[in-house]
Design a protein around this motif. Structure first.
Motif, PDB file in Angstrom:
ATOM      1  N   ALA A 282       0.824  -1.213   0.000  1.00  0.00           N
ATOM      2  CA  ALA A 282       0.000   0.000   0.000  1.00  0.00           C
ATOM      3  C   ALA A 282       0.856   1.260   0.000  1.00  0.00           C
ATOM      4  CB  ALA A 282      -0.934  -0.005   1.221  1.00  0.00           C
ATOM      5  N   ILE A 283       1.959   1.234   0.742  1.00  0.00           N
ATOM      6  CA  ILE A 283       2.873   2.378   0.761  1.00  0.00           C
ATOM      7  C   ILE A 283       3.489   2.585  -0.623  1.00  0.00           C
ATOM      8  CG2 ILE A 283       5.031   3.273   1.721  1.00  0.00           C
ATOM      9  CD1 ILE A 283       4.337   1.709   4.298  1.00  0.00           C
ATOM     10  N   ALA A 284       3.887   1.476  -1.258  1.00  0.00           N
ATOM     11  CA  ALA A 284       4.488   1.564  -2.590  1.00  0.00           C
ATOM     12  C   ALA A 284       3.490   2.073  -3.622  1.00  0.00           C
ATOM     13  CB  ALA A 284       5.033   0.196  -3.006  1.00  0.00           C
ATOM     14  N   VAL A 285       2.221   1.678  -3.485  1.00  0.00           N
ATOM     15  CA  VAL A 285       1.187   2.180  -4.397  1.00  0.00           C
ATOM     16  C   VAL A 285       1.057   3.697  -4.250  1.00  0.00           C
ATOM     17  CG1 VAL A 285      -1.289   2.200  -4.876  1.00  0.00           C
ATOM     18  CG2 VAL A 285      -0.106   0.027  -4.554  1.00  0.00           C
ATOM     19  N   GLY A 286       1.110   4.186  -3.010  1.00  0.00           N
ATOM     20  CA  GLY A 286       1.074   5.630  -2.787  1.00  0.00           C
ATOM     21  C   GLY A 286       2.245   6.334  -3.436  1.00  0.00           C
ATOM     22  N   MET A 287       3.420   5.718  -3.348  1.00  0.00           N
ATOM     23  CA  MET A 287       4.603   6.287  -3.997  1.00  0.00           C
ATOM     24  C   MET A 287       4.437   6.293  -5.514  1.00  0.00           C
ATOM     25  SD  MET A 287       8.562   4.929  -3.981  1.00  0.00           S
ATOM     26  CE  MET A 287       8.928   5.447  -2.315  1.00  0.00           C
ATOM     27  N   LEU A 288       3.915   5.189  -6.052  1.00  0.00           N
ATOM     28  CA  LEU A 288       3.755   5.069  -7.501  1.00  0.00           C
ATOM     29  C   LEU A 288       2.798   6.117  -8.051  1.00  0.00           C
ATOM     30  CD1 LEU A 288       4.434   3.383 -10.043  1.00  0.00           C
ATOM     31  CD2 LEU A 288       2.466   1.955  -9.502  1.00  0.00           C
ATOM     32  N   THR A 289       1.730   6.381  -7.318  1.00  0.00           N
ATOM     33  CA  THR A 289       0.713   7.333  -7.774  1.00  0.00           C
ATOM     34  C   THR A 289       1.011   8.768  -7.340  1.00  0.00           C
ATOM     35  OG1 THR A 289      -0.647   6.891  -5.804  1.00  0.00           O
ATOM     36  CG2 THR A 289      -1.071   5.561  -7.774  1.00  0.00           C
ATOM     37  N   GLY A 290       2.033   8.934  -6.476  1.00  0.00           N
ATOM     38  CA  GLY A 290       2.368  10.267  -5.997  1.00  0.00           C
ATOM     39  C   GLY A 290       1.340  10.838  -5.042  1.00  0.00           C
ATOM     40  N   ARG A 291       0.610   9.947  -4.361  1.00  0.00           N
ATOM     41  CA  ARG A 291      -0.443  10.405  -3.458  1.00  0.00           C
ATOM     42  C   ARG A 291      -0.120  10.042  -2.013  1.00  0.00           C
ATOM     43  NH1 ARG A 291      -5.928   8.573  -6.766  1.00  0.00           N
ATOM     44  NH2 ARG A 291      -5.589   9.910  -8.608  1.00  0.00           N
TER      45      ARG A 291
ATOM     46  N   ILE B 100      -0.323   8.225   1.546  1.00  0.00           N
ATOM     47  CA  ILE B 100      -0.565   6.812   1.841  1.00  0.00           C
ATOM     48  C   ILE B 100      -1.901   6.653   2.543  1.00  0.00           C
ATOM     49  CG2 ILE B 100       0.290   4.804   3.116  1.00  0.00           C
ATOM     50  CD1 ILE B 100       3.090   6.276   2.948  1.00  0.00           C
ATOM     51  N   ARG B 101      -2.731   5.754   2.023  1.00  0.00           N
ATOM     52  CA  ARG B 101      -4.009   5.422   2.646  1.00  0.00           C
ATOM     53  C   ARG B 101      -4.114   3.909   2.744  1.00  0.00           C
ATOM     54  NH1 ARG B 101      -9.072   8.635   0.312  1.00  0.00           N
ATOM     55  NH2 ARG B 101      -9.926   7.605   2.167  1.00  0.00           N
ATOM     56  N   LEU B 102      -4.066   3.414   3.961  1.00  0.00           N
ATOM     57  CA  LEU B 102      -4.127   1.980   4.165  1.00  0.00           C
ATOM     58  C   LEU B 102      -5.579   1.505   4.183  1.00  0.00           C
ATOM     59  CD1 LEU B 102      -1.496   1.514   7.033  1.00  0.00           C
ATOM     60  CD2 LEU B 102      -1.145   1.325   4.563  1.00  0.00           C
ATOM     61  N   PRO B 103      -5.865   0.352   3.580  1.00  0.00           N
ATOM     62  CA  PRO B 103      -7.209  -0.223   3.698  1.00  0.00           C
ATOM     63  C   PRO B 103      -7.545  -0.415   5.173  1.00  0.00           C
ATOM     64  CG  PRO B 103      -5.932  -1.384   2.045  1.00  0.00           C
ATOM     65  CD  PRO B 103      -4.977  -0.463   2.741  1.00  0.00           C
ATOM     66  N   ARG B 104      -8.791  -0.252   5.524  1.00  0.00           N
ATOM     67  CA  ARG B 104      -9.200  -0.303   6.930  1.00  0.00           C
ATOM     68  C   ARG B 104      -8.779  -1.613   7.594  1.00  0.00           C
ATOM     69  NH1 ARG B 104     -12.378   1.978  10.651  1.00  0.00           N
ATOM     70  NH2 ARG B 104     -13.512   0.636  12.087  1.00  0.00           N
ATOM     71  N   ILE B 105      -8.913  -2.722   6.879  1.00  0.00           N
ATOM     72  CA  ILE B 105      -8.599  -4.023   7.470  1.00  0.00           C
ATOM     73  C   ILE B 105      -7.124  -4.119   7.862  1.00  0.00           C
ATOM     74  CG2 ILE B 105      -8.062  -5.148   5.273  1.00  0.00           C
ATOM     75  CD1 ILE B 105      -9.475  -7.650   6.359  1.00  0.00           C
ATOM     76  N   ILE B 106      -6.268  -3.347   7.170  1.00  0.00           N
ATOM     77  CA  ILE B 106      -4.843  -3.318   7.493  1.00  0.00           C
ATOM     78  C   ILE B 106      -4.542  -2.197   8.482  1.00  0.00           C
ATOM     79  CG2 ILE B 106      -2.527  -2.931   6.565  1.00  0.00           C
ATOM     80  CD1 ILE B 106      -3.450  -4.212   3.978  1.00  0.00           C
ATOM     81  N   GLY B 107      -5.102  -1.037   8.225  1.00  0.00           N
ATOM     82  CA  GLY B 107      -4.799   0.128   9.044  1.00  0.00           C
ATOM     83  C   GLY B 107      -5.165  -0.021  10.501  1.00  0.00           C
ATOM     84  N   LYS B 108      -6.171  -0.840  10.808  1.00  0.00           N
ATOM     85  CA  LYS B 108      -6.612  -0.983  12.196  1.00  0.00           C
ATOM     86  C   LYS B 108      -5.802  -2.011  12.974  1.00  0.00           C
ATOM     87  CE  LYS B 108     -10.246  -4.430  11.322  1.00  0.00           C
ATOM     88  NZ  LYS B 108     -11.704  -4.686  11.391  1.00  0.00           N
ATOM     89  N   ARG B 109      -4.920  -2.728  12.292  1.00  0.00           N
ATOM     90  CA  ARG B 109      -4.068  -3.704  12.979  1.00  0.00           C
ATOM     91  C   ARG B 109      -3.123  -2.970  13.926  1.00  0.00           C
ATOM     92  NH1 ARG B 109      -3.771  -8.928  10.817  1.00  0.00           N
ATOM     93  NH2 ARG B 109      -2.449  -9.314  12.654  1.00  0.00           N
ATOM     94  N   LYS B 110      -2.950  -3.539  15.123  1.00  0.00           N
ATOM     95  CA  LYS B 110      -2.166  -2.882  16.162  1.00  0.00           C
ATOM     96  C   LYS B 110      -0.818  -3.563  16.358  1.00  0.00           C
ATOM     97  CE  LYS B 110      -6.184  -1.245  18.783  1.00  0.00           C
ATOM     98  NZ  LYS B 110      -6.856  -1.250  20.103  1.00  0.00           N
ATOM     99  N   LEU B 111       0.180  -2.740  16.665  1.00  0.00           N
ATOM    100  CA  LEU B 111       1.518  -3.221  16.974  1.00  0.00           C
ATOM    101  C   LEU B 111       1.877  -2.792  18.389  1.00  0.00           C
ATOM    102  CD1 LEU B 111       3.347  -2.217  13.662  1.00  0.00           C
ATOM    103  CD2 LEU B 111       2.437  -4.456  14.263  1.00  0.00           C
ATOM    104  N   PRO B 112       2.590  -3.648  19.152  1.00  0.00           N
ATOM    105  CA  PRO B 112       2.983  -3.280  20.522  1.00  0.00           C
ATOM    106  C   PRO B 112       3.972  -2.125  20.525  1.00  0.00           C
ATOM    107  CG  PRO B 112       4.030  -5.328  19.863  1.00  0.00           C
ATOM    108  CD  PRO B 112       3.045  -4.988  18.782  1.00  0.00           C
ATOM    109  N   LEU B 113       3.583  -1.019  21.144  1.00  0.00           N
ATOM    110  CA  LEU B 113       4.386   0.203  21.059  1.00  0.00           C
ATOM    111  C   LEU B 113       5.698   0.075  21.819  1.00  0.00           C
ATOM    112  CD1 LEU B 113       4.511   2.974  19.887  1.00  0.00           C
ATOM    113  CD2 LEU B 113       3.099   3.825  21.742  1.00  0.00           C
ATOM    114  N   ASP B 114       5.688  -0.598  22.971  1.00  0.00           N
ATOM    115  CA  ASP B 114       6.932  -0.717  23.744  1.00  0.00           C
ATOM    116  C   ASP B 114       8.002  -1.476  22.960  1.00  0.00           C
ATOM    117  OD1 ASP B 114       5.506  -3.079  23.859  1.00  0.00           O
ATOM    118  OD2 ASP B 114       6.145  -3.575  25.897  1.00  0.00           O
ATOM    119  N   LEU B 115       7.571  -2.517  22.240  1.00  0.00           N
ATOM    120  CA  LEU B 115       8.511  -3.272  21.406  1.00  0.00           C
ATOM    121  C   LEU B 115       9.031  -2.407  20.270  1.00  0.00           C
ATOM    122  CD1 LEU B 115       9.891  -5.943  20.722  1.00  0.00           C
ATOM    123  CD2 LEU B 115       7.850  -6.582  19.422  1.00  0.00           C
TER     124      LEU B 115
END
Length: 209
Positions: A73-82, A84-99
């Protein structure tokens, strides 16, 4: 007068500082969409480095595929020059901040060491004009890395990480090294996929016999 830090050193410090500020807001997890917002929706190259680094951290089932599609998705944003907009199903995924904060500190240290060997050179391979082929390469590699086969994304991801690092540090020679590593990784990944496919077909045939 002290020497100016290498570009990659400044970028990795920016990543670490941004994650630290997010952690200071009493957040335990950070969504991928929030990560894009923090680092900048137009910071395509910086985010490609971040997600390729995160892809080296072991995660739960589906983690590697999520990071691979985020990379795409990031690469698509680069390709189109726009932005970055992540699909909701991906964007809502959480990562542990302390790690992530701990990992970013290590990245700053490693970047400082690598910056002693990497330097701006062959800049024509790192300018804005290469964004299109760079984005197409990342899209193709991330699609392969998203395949649900164990260990299929490890080596290609190392190549992408080297390329992302070298792009930010304006090191064209490093980009070449990353391209070679990516090509080797893709060859190995395709071989693993073909091997897994044949094993699966052999198992199905043996069950049907």
């Amino acid at each position: 007068m002290s020497a100016r830090p290498a570009p990659i050193t400044r970028y990795t410090r920016r990543i670490a500082a941004s994650l630290k500020r997010a952690a200071e807001q009493d957040q335990s997890h950070l969504t991928l969409s929030r990560l894009v917002e923090i680092l900048g929706p137009r910071a395509h190259r910086l985010l490609l480095l971040v997600v390729s680094l995160f892809n080296m951290i072991p995660g739960p089932p589906g983690y590697g595929g999520t990071i691979a599609w985020t990379t795409c998705a990031i690469a698509v944003g680069m390709l189109t020059g726009r932005p970055i907009r992540l699909p909701r199903i991906i964007g809502k995924r959480k990562l542990p901040l302390d790690l992530m904060v701990k990992a970013s500190r290590q990245v700053v240290k490693v970047a400082g060491i690598l910056a002693r060997f990497s330097r701006p050179r062959m800049r024509w391979m790192t300018g804005a004009g290469v964004n299109t082929p760079y984005a197409i390469l990342v899209i193709c590699v991330s699609v392969v890395m998203s395949l649900p086969v164990p260990f299929i994304n490890a080596i290609p991801n190392v190549g992408l990480c080297i390329i992302a690092f070298s792009m930010l540090n304006r090191d064209g020679a490093g980009v070449i090294v990353g391209l070679v590593a990516t090509a080797i990784g893709l060859a190995i990944a395709i071989a693993i996929f073909i091997g897994a496919f044949h094993l699966g077909m052999a198992a199905i045939n043996s069950m049907a016999a």
